[in-house]
Scaffold this motif. Structure first.
Motif, PDB file in Angstrom:
ATOM      1  N   PHE A  11     -35.361  30.516-120.201  1.00 11.66           N
ATOM      2  CA  PHE A  11     -33.980  30.034-120.249  1.00 11.66           C
ATOM      3  C   PHE A  11     -33.944  28.513-120.360  1.00 11.66           C
ATOM      4  O   PHE A  11     -34.892  27.826-119.959  1.00 11.66           O
ATOM      5  CB  PHE A  11     -33.210  30.471-118.994  1.00 11.66           C
ATOM      6  N   ARG A  12     -32.829  28.021-120.864  1.00 15.87           N
ATOM      7  CA  ARG A  12     -32.649  26.584-121.022  1.00 15.87           C
ATOM      8  C   ARG A  12     -32.743  25.879-119.669  1.00 15.87           C
ATOM      9  O   ARG A  12     -32.153  26.323-118.690  1.00 15.87           O
ATOM     10  CB  ARG A  12     -31.296  26.287-121.653  1.00 15.87           C
ATOM     11  N   PRO A  13     -33.465  24.763-119.613  1.00 17.18           N
ATOM     12  CA  PRO A  13     -33.663  24.074-118.331  1.00 17.18           C
ATOM     13  C   PRO A  13     -32.425  23.347-117.810  1.00 17.18           C
ATOM     14  O   PRO A  13     -32.338  23.080-116.619  1.00 17.18           O
ATOM     15  CB  PRO A  13     -34.792  23.084-118.628  1.00 17.18           C
ATOM     16  N   GLU A  14     -31.458  23.042-118.686  1.00 17.79           N
ATOM     17  CA  GLU A  14     -30.290  22.284-118.226  1.00 17.79           C
ATOM     18  C   GLU A  14     -29.225  23.152-117.559  1.00 17.79           C
ATOM     19  O   GLU A  14     -28.253  22.630-117.015  1.00 17.79           O
ATOM     20  CB  GLU A  14     -29.660  21.492-119.392  1.00 17.79           C
ATOM     21  N   ILE A  15     -29.397  24.454-117.573  1.00 15.25           N
ATOM     22  CA  ILE A  15     -28.452  25.353-116.922  1.00 15.25           C
ATOM     23  C   ILE A  15     -28.731  25.351-115.422  1.00 15.25           C
ATOM     24  O   ILE A  15     -29.884  25.517-115.002  1.00 15.25           O
ATOM     25  CB  ILE A  15     -28.575  26.795-117.473  1.00 15.25           C
ATOM     26  N   SER A  16     -27.710  25.181-114.615  1.00 13.75           N
ATOM     27  CA  SER A  16     -27.878  25.176-113.166  1.00 13.75           C
ATOM     28  C   SER A  16     -28.133  26.601-112.661  1.00 13.75           C
ATOM     29  O   SER A  16     -27.259  27.465-112.785  1.00 13.75           O
ATOM     30  CB  SER A  16     -26.614  24.630-112.489  1.00 13.75           C
ATOM     31  N   PRO A  17     -29.302  26.850-112.087  1.00 11.42           N
ATOM     32  CA  PRO A  17     -29.577  28.179-111.534  1.00 11.42           C
ATOM     33  C   PRO A  17     -28.580  28.574-110.447  1.00 11.42           C
ATOM     34  O   PRO A  17     -28.190  29.738-110.349  1.00 11.42           O
ATOM     35  CB  PRO A  17     -30.988  28.054-110.961  1.00 11.42           C
ATOM     36  N   ASP A  18     -28.152  27.597-109.655  1.00  7.23           N
ATOM     37  CA  ASP A  18     -27.213  27.891-108.566  1.00  7.23           C
ATOM     38  C   ASP A  18     -25.851  28.318-109.115  1.00  7.23           C
ATOM     39  O   ASP A  18     -25.265  29.289-108.631  1.00  7.23           O
ATOM     40  CB  ASP A  18     -27.071  26.680-107.641  1.00  7.23           C
ATOM     41  N   TRP A  19     -25.360  27.610-110.105  1.00  7.06           N
ATOM     42  CA  TRP A  19     -24.061  27.970-110.678  1.00  7.06           C
ATOM     43  C   TRP A  19     -24.140  29.296-111.420  1.00  7.06           C
ATOM     44  O   TRP A  19     -23.217  30.103-111.371  1.00  7.06           O
ATOM     45  CB  TRP A  19     -23.561  26.874-111.602  1.00  7.06           C
ATOM     46  N   LEU A  20     -25.233  29.513-112.126  1.00 11.09           N
ATOM     47  CA  LEU A  20     -25.412  30.780-112.824  1.00 11.09           C
ATOM     48  C   LEU A  20     -25.431  31.938-111.822  1.00 11.09           C
ATOM     49  O   LEU A  20     -24.780  32.957-112.025  1.00 11.09           O
ATOM     50  CB  LEU A  20     -26.699  30.770-113.651  1.00 11.09           C
ATOM     51  N   ALA A  21     -26.153  31.763-110.729  1.00 10.61           N
ATOM     52  CA  ALA A  21     -26.238  32.812-109.709  1.00 10.61           C
ATOM     53  C   ALA A  21     -24.870  33.067-109.069  1.00 10.61           C
ATOM     54  O   ALA A  21     -24.485  34.222-108.851  1.00 10.61           O
ATOM     55  CB  ALA A  21     -27.265  32.431-108.644  1.00 10.61           C
ATOM     56  N   GLN A  22     -24.137  31.997-108.775  1.00  9.41           N
ATOM     57  CA  GLN A  22     -22.784  32.162-108.217  1.00  9.41           C
ATOM     58  C   GLN A  22     -21.890  32.900-109.209  1.00  9.41           C
ATOM     59  O   GLN A  22     -21.116  33.793-108.822  1.00  9.41           O
ATOM     60  CB  GLN A  22     -22.157  30.797-107.885  1.00  9.41           C
ATOM     61  N   SER A  23     -21.996  32.542-110.468  1.00 11.08           N
ATOM     62  CA  SER A  23     -21.179  33.182-111.506  1.00 11.08           C
ATOM     63  C   SER A  23     -21.511  34.661-111.626  1.00 11.08           C
ATOM     64  O   SER A  23     -20.608  35.510-111.694  1.00 11.08           O
ATOM     65  CB  SER A  23     -21.401  32.498-112.854  1.00 11.08           C
ATOM     66  N   LEU A  24     -22.793  34.981-111.651  1.00 10.34           N
ATOM     67  CA  LEU A  24     -23.204  36.373-111.755  1.00 10.34           C
ATOM     68  C   LEU A  24     -22.711  37.173-110.559  1.00 10.34           C
ATOM     69  O   LEU A  24     -22.205  38.285-110.715  1.00 10.34           O
ATOM     70  CB  LEU A  24     -24.723  36.484-111.888  1.00 10.34           C
ATOM     71  N   MET A  25     -22.822  36.612-109.362  1.00 10.83           N
ATOM     72  CA  MET A  25     -22.360  37.326-108.169  1.00 10.83           C
ATOM     73  C   MET A  25     -20.855  37.552-108.242  1.00 10.83           C
ATOM     74  O   MET A  25     -20.365  38.634-107.899  1.00 10.83           O
ATOM     75  CB  MET A  25     -22.719  36.551-106.897  1.00 10.83           C
ATOM     76  N   GLY A  26     -20.116  36.572-108.705  1.00 13.29           N
ATOM     77  CA  GLY A  26     -18.671  36.742-108.854  1.00 13.29           C
ATOM     78  C   GLY A  26     -18.325  37.834-109.852  1.00 13.29           C
ATOM     79  O   GLY A  26     -17.429  38.660-109.603  1.00 13.29           O
ATOM     80  N   ILE A  27     -19.021  37.855-110.956  1.00 15.11           N
ATOM     81  CA  ILE A  27     -18.788  38.889-111.971  1.00 15.11           C
ATOM     82  C   ILE A  27     -19.086  40.268-111.395  1.00 15.11           C
ATOM     83  O   ILE A  27     -18.285  41.202-111.517  1.00 15.11           O
ATOM     84  CB  ILE A  27     -19.651  38.618-113.225  1.00 15.11           C
ATOM     85  N   ILE A  28     -20.232  40.405-110.753  1.00 15.47           N
ATOM     86  CA  ILE A  28     -20.626  41.694-110.183  1.00 15.47           C
ATOM     87  C   ILE A  28     -19.634  42.126-109.104  1.00 15.47           C
ATOM     88  O   ILE A  28     -19.225  43.286-109.044  1.00 15.47           O
ATOM     89  CB  ILE A  28     -22.067  41.628-109.646  1.00 15.47           C
ATOM     90  N   GLU A  29     -19.240  41.192-108.267  1.00 15.11           N
ATOM     91  CA  GLU A  29     -18.294  41.527-107.194  1.00 15.11           C
ATOM     92  C   GLU A  29     -16.973  42.038-107.756  1.00 15.11           C
ATOM     93  O   GLU A  29     -16.431  43.037-107.287  1.00 15.11           O
ATOM     94  CB  GLU A  29     -18.055  40.298-106.319  1.00 15.11           C
ATOM     95  N   ARG A  30     -16.466  41.400-108.785  1.00 17.40           N
ATOM     96  CA  ARG A  30     -15.188  41.835-109.379  1.00 17.40           C
ATOM     97  C   ARG A  30     -15.320  43.211-110.028  1.00 17.40           C
ATOM     98  O   ARG A  30     -14.461  44.066-109.877  1.00 17.40           O
ATOM     99  CB  ARG A  30     -14.692  40.818-110.404  1.00 17.40           C
ATOM    100  N   PHE A  31     -16.387  43.420-110.781  1.00 13.38           N
ATOM    101  CA  PHE A  31     -16.562  44.719-111.430  1.00 13.38           C
ATOM    102  C   PHE A  31     -16.793  45.823-110.403  1.00 13.38           C
ATOM    103  O   PHE A  31     -16.368  46.953-110.594  1.00 13.38           O
ATOM    104  CB  PHE A  31     -17.687  44.686-112.458  1.00 13.38           C
ATOM    105  N   THR A  32     -17.477  45.499-109.321  1.00 17.82           N
ATOM    106  CA  THR A  32     -17.724  46.489-108.277  1.00 17.82           C
ATOM    107  C   THR A  32     -16.415  46.986-107.678  1.00 17.82           C
ATOM    108  O   THR A  32     -16.270  48.163-107.369  1.00 17.82           O
ATOM    109  CB  THR A  32     -18.622  45.886-107.178  1.00 17.82           C
ATOM    110  N   ARG A  33     -15.462  46.122-107.516  1.00 14.13           N
ATOM    111  CA  ARG A  33     -14.167  46.520-106.946  1.00 14.13           C
ATOM    112  C   ARG A  33     -13.429  47.518-107.838  1.00 14.13           C
ATOM    113  O   ARG A  33     -12.566  48.235-107.384  1.00 14.13           O
ATOM    114  CB  ARG A  33     -13.296  45.298-106.694  1.00 14.13           C
ATOM    115  N   GLN A  34     -13.784  47.567-109.108  1.00 17.05           N
ATOM    116  CA  GLN A  34     -13.122  48.489-110.036  1.00 17.05           C
ATOM    117  C   GLN A  34     -13.715  49.891-109.997  1.00 17.05           C
ATOM    118  O   GLN A  34     -13.154  50.818-110.554  1.00 17.05           O
ATOM    119  CB  GLN A  34     -13.201  47.943-111.462  1.00 17.05           C
ATOM    120  N   MET A  35     -14.861  50.058-109.368  1.00 18.19           N
ATOM    121  CA  MET A  35     -15.536  51.342-109.237  1.00 18.19           C
ATOM    122  C   MET A  35     -15.700  52.074-110.573  1.00 18.19           C
ATOM    123  O   MET A  35     -15.205  53.185-110.769  1.00 18.19           O
ATOM    124  CB  MET A  35     -14.806  52.249-108.233  1.00 18.19           C
ATOM    125  N   PRO A  36     -16.405  51.471-111.521  1.00 22.31           N
ATOM    126  CA  PRO A  36     -16.597  52.125-112.819  1.00 22.31           C
ATOM    127  C   PRO A  36     -17.518  53.338-112.718  1.00 22.31           C
ATOM    128  O   PRO A  36     -18.392  53.396-111.859  1.00 22.31           O
ATOM    129  CB  PRO A  36     -17.225  51.029-113.675  1.00 22.31           C
TER     130      PRO A  36
END
Length: 163
Positions: free
Chosen positions: A111-136
Motif C-alpha cells: 500500500f501507498r506509504p502516505e496513507i495514514s494507517p490509523d485513519w484507514l483503520a478508523q474508517s474501516l471500523m466505522g464502515i463495518i460498524e454501520r453495515f453491521t447495524r443493518q444485519m445483511p
C-alpha cells in the motif's frame, strides 16, 4: 436460567459445573466473541508479494470474515460490539490491530506509504460498524465486502488513462 439451560440442552447442575452464574456465562460469551474478532484481524494480515486480483481477494476475504462473525449472532453482536461497557475499548483495540496490519503491509510494499494507517483503520471500523447495524444476509455480506474492498483499494476517483 431455565431458558438458558433448555436452549443449551443441559441441566442446571451441568450449567453450574461450567459457570458460577449467569453473569459468568455472559462474560465468557462476550470474551469469546471479542477473541474471534481479534483472531480474524490477526489472520487478515497480508503477506508481501500479493498483487492485483489476489490482493483484492485476500482483503475481501478478511472483511467478509469480520462481517460473518458480526452477523453470526445478532444478539451477541449487539451486546459485545455495541452495548457492553467494554465495546468501545474492544473497537479501539481492533482499530489498533488493523492499523498495525496496514503499517506492516505498507512496509511490505502493498500500500501507498502516505496513507495514514490509523485513519484507514478508523474508517474501516466505522464502515463495518454501520453495515453491521443493518444485519445483511449472506449474499449482501459478499456484496458489502466487495464494495468495501473496492472502495478502499480504488477509492472513488474516476481513473483516467495515462496520457
Amino acid at each position: 436460567m431455565s431458558d438458558i439451560v433448555a436452549r443449551a440442552s443441559v441441566t442446571q447442575p451441568v450449567f453450574y459445573q461450567y459457570f458460577s452464574s449467569k453473569q459468568a456465562a455472559y462474560d465468557e460469551l462476550v470474551g469469546m466473541f471479542a477473541q474471534r474478532l481479534r483472531q480474524a484481524i490477526t489472520e487478515a494480515r497480508l503477506p508481501a508479494g500479493l498483487e492485483g486480483a489476489e490482493l483484492a481477494e485476500r482483503i475481501q476475504g478478511g472483511v467478509l470474515r469480520l462481517l460473518g462473525i458480526l452477523q453470526e449472532d445478532s444478539n451477541l453482536t449487539r451486546i459485545g460490539f455495541f452495548q457492553v461497557a467494554e465495546a468501545e475499548a474492544l473497537k479501539d483495540e481492533l482499530v489498533t490491530m488493523i492499523a498495525d496490519n496496514v503499517r506492516a503491509e505498507q512496509q511490505a510494499g502493498l500500500f501507498r506509504p502516505e496513507i495514514s494507517p490509523d485513519w484507514l483503520a478508523q474508517s474501516l471500523m466505522g464502515i463495518i460498524e454501520r453495515f453491521t447495524r443493518q444485519m445483511p444476509d449472506a449474499p449482501q455480506q459478499h456484496a458489502i465486502a466487495e464494495f468495501i474492498t473496492r472502495l478502499l483499494l480504488d477509492g472513488i476517483r474516476h481513473q483516467r488513462p495515462a496520457s
